[in-house]
Enzyme design. Structure first.
Site, mmCIF file in Angstrom:
data_model
loop_
_atom_site.group_PDB
_atom_site.id
_atom_site.type_symbol
_atom_site.label_atom_id
_atom_site.label_comp_id
_atom_site.label_asym_id
_atom_site.label_seq_id
_atom_site.Cartn_x
_atom_site.Cartn_y
_atom_site.Cartn_z
ATOM 1 N N HIS A 249 -63.112 49.828 58.192
ATOM 2 C CA HIS A 249 -62.640 48.864 58.965
ATOM 3 C C HIS A 249 -62.159 47.512 58.269
ATOM 4 O O HIS A 249 -61.476 46.400 58.882
ATOM 5 C CB HIS A 249 -63.688 48.452 59.870
ATOM 6 C CG HIS A 249 -63.908 49.089 61.172
ATOM 7 N ND1 HIS A 249 -63.128 48.810 62.291
ATOM 8 C CD2 HIS A 249 -64.347 50.519 61.384
ATOM 9 C CE1 HIS A 249 -63.486 49.965 63.284
ATOM 10 N NE2 HIS A 249 -64.104 50.792 62.619
ATOM 11 N N HIS A 300 -69.037 53.699 51.450
ATOM 12 C CA HIS A 300 -68.992 53.630 52.654
ATOM 13 C C HIS A 300 -69.212 54.753 53.506
ATOM 14 O O HIS A 300 -70.064 54.982 54.367
ATOM 15 C CB HIS A 300 -67.789 52.695 53.227
ATOM 16 C CG HIS A 300 -67.827 52.388 54.485
ATOM 17 N ND1 HIS A 300 -68.823 51.552 55.465
ATOM 18 C CD2 HIS A 300 -67.252 52.951 55.607
ATOM 19 C CE1 HIS A 300 -68.533 51.640 56.552
ATOM 20 N NE2 HIS A 300 -67.491 52.493 56.780
ATOM 21 N N HIS A 496 -71.395 53.666 57.535
ATOM 22 C CA HIS A 496 -70.500 54.590 58.490
ATOM 23 C C HIS A 496 -70.634 55.065 59.846
ATOM 24 O O HIS A 496 -69.892 54.975 60.815
ATOM 25 C CB HIS A 496 -69.387 55.617 57.769
ATOM 26 C CG HIS A 496 -68.257 56.091 58.195
ATOM 27 N ND1 HIS A 496 -67.334 55.084 58.618
ATOM 28 C CD2 HIS A 496 -67.623 57.298 58.131
ATOM 29 C CE1 HIS A 496 -66.373 55.903 59.012
ATOM 30 N NE2 HIS A 496 -66.442 57.056 58.832
ATOM 31 N N ASP A 672 -45.043 41.293 69.462
ATOM 32 C CA ASP A 672 -45.430 40.126 69.708
ATOM 33 C C ASP A 672 -45.753 39.369 68.021
ATOM 34 O O ASP A 672 -46.848 39.040 67.877
ATOM 35 C CB ASP A 672 -46.759 39.860 70.602
ATOM 36 C CG ASP A 672 -46.848 38.274 70.857
ATOM 37 O OD1 ASP A 672 -46.074 37.457 70.801
ATOM 38 O OD2 ASP A 672 -47.892 38.040 71.323
ATOM 39 N N ASP A 674 -45.607 36.266 67.079
ATOM 40 C CA ASP A 674 -46.550 34.980 67.096
ATOM 41 C C ASP A 674 -47.600 34.956 67.647
ATOM 42 O O ASP A 674 -48.414 34.056 67.809
ATOM 43 C CB ASP A 674 -45.627 33.810 67.451
ATOM 44 C CG ASP A 674 -45.190 33.893 69.016
ATOM 45 O OD1 ASP A 674 -45.429 35.154 69.425
ATOM 46 O OD2 ASP A 674 -44.611 33.211 69.573
ATOM 47 N N ASP A 712 -42.693 39.685 85.975
ATOM 48 C CA ASP A 712 -42.159 38.165 85.516
ATOM 49 C C ASP A 712 -42.442 37.383 86.734
ATOM 50 O O ASP A 712 -41.453 37.029 87.544
ATOM 51 C CB ASP A 712 -40.644 38.607 85.065
ATOM 52 C CG ASP A 712 -40.012 36.985 84.726
ATOM 53 O OD1 ASP A 712 -40.836 36.256 84.377
ATOM 54 O OD2 ASP A 712 -38.869 37.138 84.542
ATOM 55 N N ASN A 714 -42.836 34.127 87.400
ATOM 56 C CA ASN A 714 -41.990 32.687 87.230
ATOM 57 C C ASN A 714 -40.522 32.798 86.765
ATOM 58 O O ASN A 714 -39.905 31.927 86.927
ATOM 59 C CB ASN A 714 -42.748 31.688 86.629
ATOM 60 C CG ASN A 714 -42.836 32.240 85.035
ATOM 61 O OD1 ASN A 714 -42.338 33.329 84.515
ATOM 62 N ND2 ASN A 714 -43.589 31.338 84.195
ATOM 63 N N ASP A 716 -38.941 33.469 84.397
ATOM 64 C CA ASP A 716 -38.502 32.708 83.207
ATOM 65 C C ASP A 716 -37.976 33.792 82.194
ATOM 66 O O ASP A 716 -37.526 33.358 81.072
ATOM 67 C CB ASP A 716 -39.607 31.703 82.656
ATOM 68 C CG ASP A 716 -40.647 32.449 82.116
ATOM 69 O OD1 ASP A 716 -40.713 33.718 82.528
ATOM 70 O OD2 ASP A 716 -41.271 31.867 81.611
#
Length: 751
Positions: A249, A300, A496, A672, A674, A712, A714, A716
């Site tokens: 991980h 591990h 593990h 995405d 950001d 969607d 609103n 925008d």
């Protein structure tokens, strides 16, 4: 006073009469009662143990199925990056941002944190470098109070940790001659309470109390950032007495599915991307093994029949940013292009034939074929018997291919004397031995790390692909014994796997599994443990369980709570595969009675879900029986239902969303950039193009456009993807009723 005295006197007078009236039972009757009580108690405890075991099996099967889904998705990403020039103009470009990102040189300089100012309004912990004991104590106190370390300190901590880890070898060698005892801890998975309890019971890291933490510090838990910051802080403070191994991980692709990426972005919205980039670099620099007194090997996951400690010592480990990122291998390197094309044609016409292994090149064909092969692999994983190291060399798993089975279109049995690097192929009326081409050095090194991070022990002899997890291998007692004998070792310690008691011994005591995250699946589901090793190298186990509620619960109550949680997860799995299950049930119900036999019901569930569970035992918790003893199969789905799904979504598309909700979220997180939770409608379309390519199914563009416009709200031009995913989750009808009842009670109380 008088009355009280007279009553007492009467009682004293009547006492002898009472004793004479009550006769003592005969010894035979007493013995019979004791046997009945003992029999009842044993029956009660046996049923409780049975419930505890199938609860555990449900949790573990669903966990490993999720890991296999992640490996399949990563395999798809690699396939696209290596083989697809573009997907509607956006395919590999998007994925390369995740798998092959451009390293920002700014992160390798001190300016990566010096340009960040700390406002006076900041009330969290303040630390200085080089770290001192007071700094680590400050961090401990702050994290106990739910405070968050400022991004500047996090970046500086990661920068200093990266500089230190660059100087460390792949395999760290320790000695007990300089200390009284060494403590070895297993998976923590973001459980800060477990880490703090270990420090409380065993002592804080120091020269007198050295530690080895054996990977999987992050993911799943809600405090992964705090856990890994504390571990790195103590590593900087005591570099000779604090040791960290890499786990499966500590991988930026795994972090996308299991929560660490999301946690970092939620806690550090402004500098989250830079922090994640540094975490990725630091994770790739973590050592991959530790050896104590040249006698105990700590890794591990485990080992394989091809594990080579000398090769592991020389690997440039920082190049393996993710064990899920397959190294690119062209057909020209294999020099088997013609054989590959022949094998591909023959397999495409024989795809219904079950196969017990995957080849690396199979993963780079069409996604739909790869998906189907993966399901077939899990079907046959339980039927595999013990195999020699030579036979396992021709097998491959999704994550750790041994040799490309695409060289030969069919599998032929090899004799025990056949070398592992020789393939038996048909020639006229006999089999001819053909030497296999050696894999490139990069692939050999990658496979070594994958096996170390992902493998699991088993009781059967030999080494075979770990088809249940989808990565690494299963290694038997002969494999562990051979490696220990080859290097003069006496014990292998690995983690593990979650164990109910926090630890487990196997392979005649030569392999120990240690797991330090208590309550891993559910409150009260398991204990955590750690090991202490002294100069005599005899392991001593210490168990614990972090809990604020389970101490007040009886054993039966704890089992019931864990069982309920496991069954809820299983019912969600059933609902997500409803159409497949119904189609299979109807094949056994040509008269459309709505009923099948118990055996047919269990067979359908296992063939569709591949969870290897005791379905007959679980039947009373999942379905109802008809008066004739058959199963009313539609009752599988009556306790669960969709959330507040949108009316514009067709039932088939909705079920696809339910089933692959996590995969969609991962693809969305790639797009995405950001991590704002908002994407444009055009990016939403790209998400679906990637997703449909991953599944190998066609999803109508018109339906996707209609869905995008409907969510969607609103108007925008952007979509809140978090709310969108929330609409497509499985909800339990009983929970809805309880919630409505509690709301009514609250209103009555208020009025």
């Amino acid at each position: 006073m008088g009355c009280g005295t007279s009553v007492a006197t009467e009682t004293q007078v009547k006492k002898p009469e009472t004793e004479e009236a009550v006769k003592s039972p005969s010894p035979a009757l007493t013995l019979k009662a004791a046997v009945l009580i003992q029999r009842w108690y044993r029956h009660y405890m046996a049923r409780l143990e049975m419930r505890r075991r199938y609860t555990w099996n449900i949790f573990q099967s669903i966990e490993y199925a999720g890991e296999q889904d992640q490996l399949q998705l990563s395999s798809f990403f690699t396939y696209m990056l290596d083989n697809v020039t573009q997907l509607n103009g956006n395919g590999p470009d998007l994925i390369s941002q995740l798998l092959d990102p451009v390293i920002d040189p700014w992160l390798d300089r001190e300016t990566c944190y010096k340009t960040i100012s700390i406002p006076e309004s900041y009330t969290g912990p303040r630390i200085s470098f080089p770290l001192s004991v007071s700094d680590t104590n400050t961090l401990l106190s702050a994290f106990k109070e739910q405070q968050i370390l400022h991004a500047r300190y996090v970046l500086q901590l990661l920068y200093e940790t990266k500089k230190l880890l660059k100087q460390m070898p792949n395999i760290v060698h320790l000695s007990t001659s300089y200390t009284k005892e060494i403590t070895v801890c297993g998976d923590l998975h973001g459980r800060l309470d477990d880490l703090l309890l270990i420090f409380y019971k065993n002592g804080l890291p120091s020269a007198e109390t050295p530690y080895v933490f054996n990977g999987d510090f992050v993911d799943r838990g809600k405090k992964s950032v705090e856990v890994v910051i504390l571990l790195f802080a103590y590593l900087l403070l005591y570099p000779d007495h604090m040791h960290l191994n890499r786990g499966n991980h500590e991988d930026h692709i795994m972090n996308l599915r299991y929560g660490f990426t999301k946690e970092v972005m939620q806690k550090y919205k402004t500098h989250g991307r830079e922090i994640l980039q540094l975490f990725k670099d630091v994770f790739s620099l973590l050592p991959i093994a530790t050896v104590i007194d040249a006698k105990i090997l700590i890794v591990h996951g485990g080992i394989s029949d091809q594990t080579d400690l000398e090769l592991l010592s020389s690997i440039e480990r920082h190049k393996v940013k993710s064990a899920l990122r397959f190294p690119r291998r062209s057909l020209e390197q294999l020099d088997i292009g013609q054989s590959h094309r022949l094998g591909k044609r023959m397999r495409s016409t024989d795809s219904s034939r079950p196969r017990s292994s995957h080849s690396y090149n199979e993963n780079h064909r069409t996604p739909s074929l790869r998906k189907r092969r993966c399901r077939l692999s899990r079907q046959n994983s339980g039927d595999s018997t013990s195999s020699s190291s030579s036979s396992s060399s021709s097998c491959s798993s999704l994550c750790s291919p041994r040799t490309p089975s695409c060289i030969s279109p069919r599998t032929y049995p090899s004799s025990p004397s056949t070398p592992y690097n020789v393939l038996q192929v048909p020639f006229l009326d006999s089999l001819s031995s053909v030497p296999l081409p050696s894999p490139p050095q990069q692939e050999r090194e990658w496979k070594q790390i994958v096996d170390i991070l992902w493998s699991d022990p088993r009781t059967q002899e030999g080494c075979s692909p770990n088809t249940f997890r989808g990565g690494g291998c299963y290694f038997g007692p002969d494999i562990s014994q051979r490696l220990l004998h080859q290097h003069g070792l006496q014990l292998l310690i690995r983690s593990h796997e979650c164990k109910q008691e926090g630890y487990e011994l196997c392979h005649d005591g030569h392999v120990i599994t240690i797991f330090s995250a208590s309550n891993y699946y559910e409150e009260g589901s398991n204990r955590g443990a750690y090991i202490k090793l002294g100069k005599e190298l005899v392991p001593r186990f210490y168990q614990y369980q972090v809990s604020r509620t389970t101490r007040r619960l009886t054993l039966t109550q704890r089992v019931r709570a864990a069982e309920g949680s496991a069954l809820r997860s299983l019912k969600e799995k059933l609902f997500a595969h409803r159409s497949e299950l119904m189609t299979s049930f109807q094949q056994y119900d040509p008269k459309e009675t709505g009923c099948v036999s118990v055996g047919e019901w269990a067979k359908v569930l296992e063939s569709v879900l591949r969870l290897d569970l005791p379905w007959r035992t679980l039947r009373p918790h999942l379905v109802h029986l008809a008066p004739d003893g058959s199963v009313e199969y539609q009752s599988c789905f009556e306790d669960v239902g969709p959330g507040a799904a949108l009316p514009q979504v067709s039932p088939n598309l909705a079920e696809t969303l339910f089933r692959y909700r996590t995969d969609i979220e991962i693809i969305f997180n790639i797009i995405d950039k950001d991590h704002s939770g908002l994407i444009s409608i055009e990016e939403f379309r790209h998400t679906w193009r990637l997703f449909s390519a991953h599944l190998g199914v066609a999803i109508d563009d018109g339906a996707i456009d209609e869905l995008a416009r409907s969510i969607d709200f609103n108007k925008d031009g952007s979509i809140d993807f978090t709310e969108f995913l929330e609409a497509f989750r499985v909800v339990h009808k009983l929970d809805i009723k309880e919630h409505q009842l509690s709301e009514k009670m609250a209103k009555k109380k208020y009025t």
